[in-house]
Scaffold this motif. Structure first.
Motif, PDB file in Angstrom:
ATOM      1  N   HIS A  38      23.017  14.662  33.120  1.00 31.25           N
ATOM      2  CA  HIS A  38      23.146  14.312  31.708  1.00 31.25           C
ATOM      3  C   HIS A  38      21.814  14.584  31.012  1.00 31.25           C
ATOM      4  O   HIS A  38      20.765  14.155  31.489  1.00 31.25           O
ATOM      5  CB  HIS A  38      23.492  12.824  31.531  1.00 31.25           C
ATOM      6  N   TRP A  39      21.873  15.302  29.903  1.00 31.10           N
ATOM      7  CA  TRP A  39      20.661  15.536  29.112  1.00 31.10           C
ATOM      8  C   TRP A  39      20.533  14.421  28.089  1.00 31.10           C
ATOM      9  O   TRP A  39      21.489  14.100  27.388  1.00 31.10           O
ATOM     10  CB  TRP A  39      20.720  16.887  28.418  1.00 31.10           C
ATOM     11  N   VAL A  40      19.359  13.838  28.013  1.00 31.62           N
ATOM     12  CA  VAL A  40      19.083  12.762  27.077  1.00 31.62           C
ATOM     13  C   VAL A  40      18.101  13.293  26.029  1.00 31.62           C
ATOM     14  O   VAL A  40      17.037  13.795  26.374  1.00 31.62           O
ATOM     15  CB  VAL A  40      18.482  11.534  27.797  1.00 31.62           C
ATOM     16  N   PHE A  41      18.472  13.218  24.774  1.00 32.78           N
ATOM     17  CA  PHE A  41      17.629  13.663  23.667  1.00 32.78           C
ATOM     18  C   PHE A  41      17.289  12.458  22.799  1.00 32.78           C
ATOM     19  O   PHE A  41      18.160  11.674  22.461  1.00 32.78           O
ATOM     20  CB  PHE A  41      18.356  14.705  22.812  1.00 32.78           C
ATOM     21  N   GLU A  42      16.015  12.333  22.444  1.00 36.22           N
ATOM     22  CA  GLU A  42      15.573  11.249  21.571  1.00 36.22           C
ATOM     23  C   GLU A  42      14.734  11.819  20.444  1.00 36.22           C
ATOM     24  O   GLU A  42      14.017  12.807  20.620  1.00 36.22           O
ATOM     25  CB  GLU A  42      14.718  10.240  22.335  1.00 36.22           C
ATOM     26  N   SER A  43      14.839  11.182  19.298  1.00 35.45           N
ATOM     27  CA  SER A  43      13.966  11.527  18.179  1.00 35.45           C
ATOM     28  C   SER A  43      13.441  10.249  17.549  1.00 35.45           C
ATOM     29  O   SER A  43      14.103   9.215  17.560  1.00 35.45           O
ATOM     30  CB  SER A  43      14.708  12.359  17.136  1.00 35.45           C
ATOM     31  N   ARG A  44      12.231  10.322  17.028  1.00 30.86           N
ATOM     32  CA  ARG A  44      11.589   9.170  16.414  1.00 30.86           C
ATOM     33  C   ARG A  44      12.235   8.893  15.063  1.00 30.86           C
ATOM     34  O   ARG A  44      12.470   9.789  14.273  1.00 30.86           O
ATOM     35  CB  ARG A  44      10.097   9.463  16.235  1.00 30.86           C
ATOM     36  N   LYS A  45      12.502   7.642  14.798  1.00 25.62           N
ATOM     37  CA  LYS A  45      13.063   7.247  13.504  1.00 25.62           C
ATOM     38  C   LYS A  45      11.929   6.867  12.566  1.00 25.62           C
ATOM     39  O   LYS A  45      10.980   6.208  12.949  1.00 25.62           O
ATOM     40  CB  LYS A  45      14.007   6.069  13.683  1.00 25.62           C
ATOM     41  N   LEU A  64      10.037  14.330  19.088  1.00 21.79           N
ATOM     42  CA  LEU A  64      11.175  14.694  19.922  1.00 21.79           C
ATOM     43  C   LEU A  64      10.807  14.598  21.392  1.00 21.79           C
ATOM     44  O   LEU A  64       9.694  14.908  21.779  1.00 21.79           O
ATOM     45  CB  LEU A  64      11.602  16.139  19.639  1.00 21.79           C
ATOM     46  N   ARG A  65      11.761  14.183  22.194  1.00 20.08           N
ATOM     47  CA  ARG A  65      11.591  14.265  23.636  1.00 20.08           C
ATOM     48  C   ARG A  65      12.960  14.334  24.272  1.00 20.08           C
ATOM     49  O   ARG A  65      13.955  13.860  23.728  1.00 20.08           O
ATOM     50  CB  ARG A  65      10.773  13.110  24.189  1.00 20.08           C
ATOM     51  N   TRP A  66      13.009  14.945  25.444  1.00 16.84           N
ATOM     52  CA  TRP A  66      14.257  15.072  26.159  1.00 16.84           C
ATOM     53  C   TRP A  66      13.982  15.153  27.647  1.00 16.84           C
ATOM     54  O   TRP A  66      12.904  15.495  28.083  1.00 16.84           O
ATOM     55  CB  TRP A  66      15.052  16.292  25.683  1.00 16.84           C
ATOM     56  N   TRP A  67      15.001  14.793  28.416  1.00 21.87           N
ATOM     57  CA  TRP A  67      14.891  14.864  29.854  1.00 21.87           C
ATOM     58  C   TRP A  67      16.293  14.904  30.442  1.00 21.87           C
ATOM     59  O   TRP A  67      17.285  14.671  29.758  1.00 21.87           O
ATOM     60  CB  TRP A  67      14.091  13.693  30.429  1.00 21.87           C
ATOM     61  N   ASN A  68      16.345  15.190  31.736  1.00 21.41           N
ATOM     62  CA  ASN A  68      17.594  15.284  32.461  1.00 21.41           C
ATOM     63  C   ASN A  68      17.747  14.040  33.321  1.00 21.41           C
ATOM     64  O   ASN A  68      16.842  13.680  34.071  1.00 21.41           O
ATOM     65  CB  ASN A  68      17.591  16.550  33.315  1.00 21.41           C
ATOM     66  N   HIS A  69      18.887  13.389  33.222  1.00 17.38           N
ATOM     67  CA  HIS A  69      19.170  12.181  34.006  1.00 17.38           C
ATOM     68  C   HIS A  69      20.375  12.464  34.891  1.00 17.38           C
ATOM     69  O   HIS A  69      21.405  12.951  34.425  1.00 17.38           O
ATOM     70  CB  HIS A  69      19.452  11.010  33.066  1.00 17.38           C
TER      71      HIS A  69
END
Length: 162
Positions: free
Chosen positions: A103-110, A90-95
């Protein structure tokens, strides 16, 4: 000799033949990032231990609370930047876009396949249990302090009785 039920899901395992055991049974989930797993729990557990032993470690309430806040800040940084990425992907950051909107960006590994599994089941369990259990303990501590009327910040040290 005992007969085994055909619907029984148990498996006969050799006790002494290690080669047979590794070929027949799937390997247990290993911890791939032991340092990240350690620090994921270290900051959280340390903050709880400092809270519980606050009276023994220091007579200053402010020192204890600053220490707890620093430990939990380190925990937040570690979860956001290191352990979240390594242990569960998981990782996230503010753009902020051109209009100045956040805008908050959330990513997860597939995951691609079972053999090429990048997230260890043991690490995932450690991550999520640590992420959920510690705040539950903090809520229990908050209610126990509130209902037992041992709220430390109300004690000014003036024990004058009339």
């Amino acid at each position: 000799m005992l007969q085994q039920d055909s619907n029984d899901d148990t498996e006969d395992v050799s006790l002494f033949d290690a080669e047979e055991e590794t070929t027949n049974r799937p390997r247990k989930a290993k911890i791939r990032h032991p340092v990240a797993s350690f620090f994921h729990l270290f900051f959280r557990v340390s903050a709880i231990i400092v809270y519980l032993l606050c009276g023994l470690l220091s007579s200053s309430f402010i020192t204890c609370m600053v220490t707890i806040i620093l430990l939990l800040s380190c925990d937040f940084w570690a979860v956001k930047n290191v352990t979240g990425r390594l242990m569960v992907g998981l990782r996230w950051w503010n753009h902020i876009d051109e209009d100045g909107k956040s805008h908050w960006v959330f990513e997860s590994r597939k995951e691609s396949s079972q053999e090429n599994k990048t997230v260890s089941e043991a690490e995932s369990r450690i991550f999520w249990l640590g992420l959920i259990a510690c705040p539950v303990l903090w809520v229990i501590f908050a209610f126990s302090a509130l209902f037992s009327f041992r709220v430390k910040w109300l004690n000014t040290g003036d024990d004058q009785t009339s």
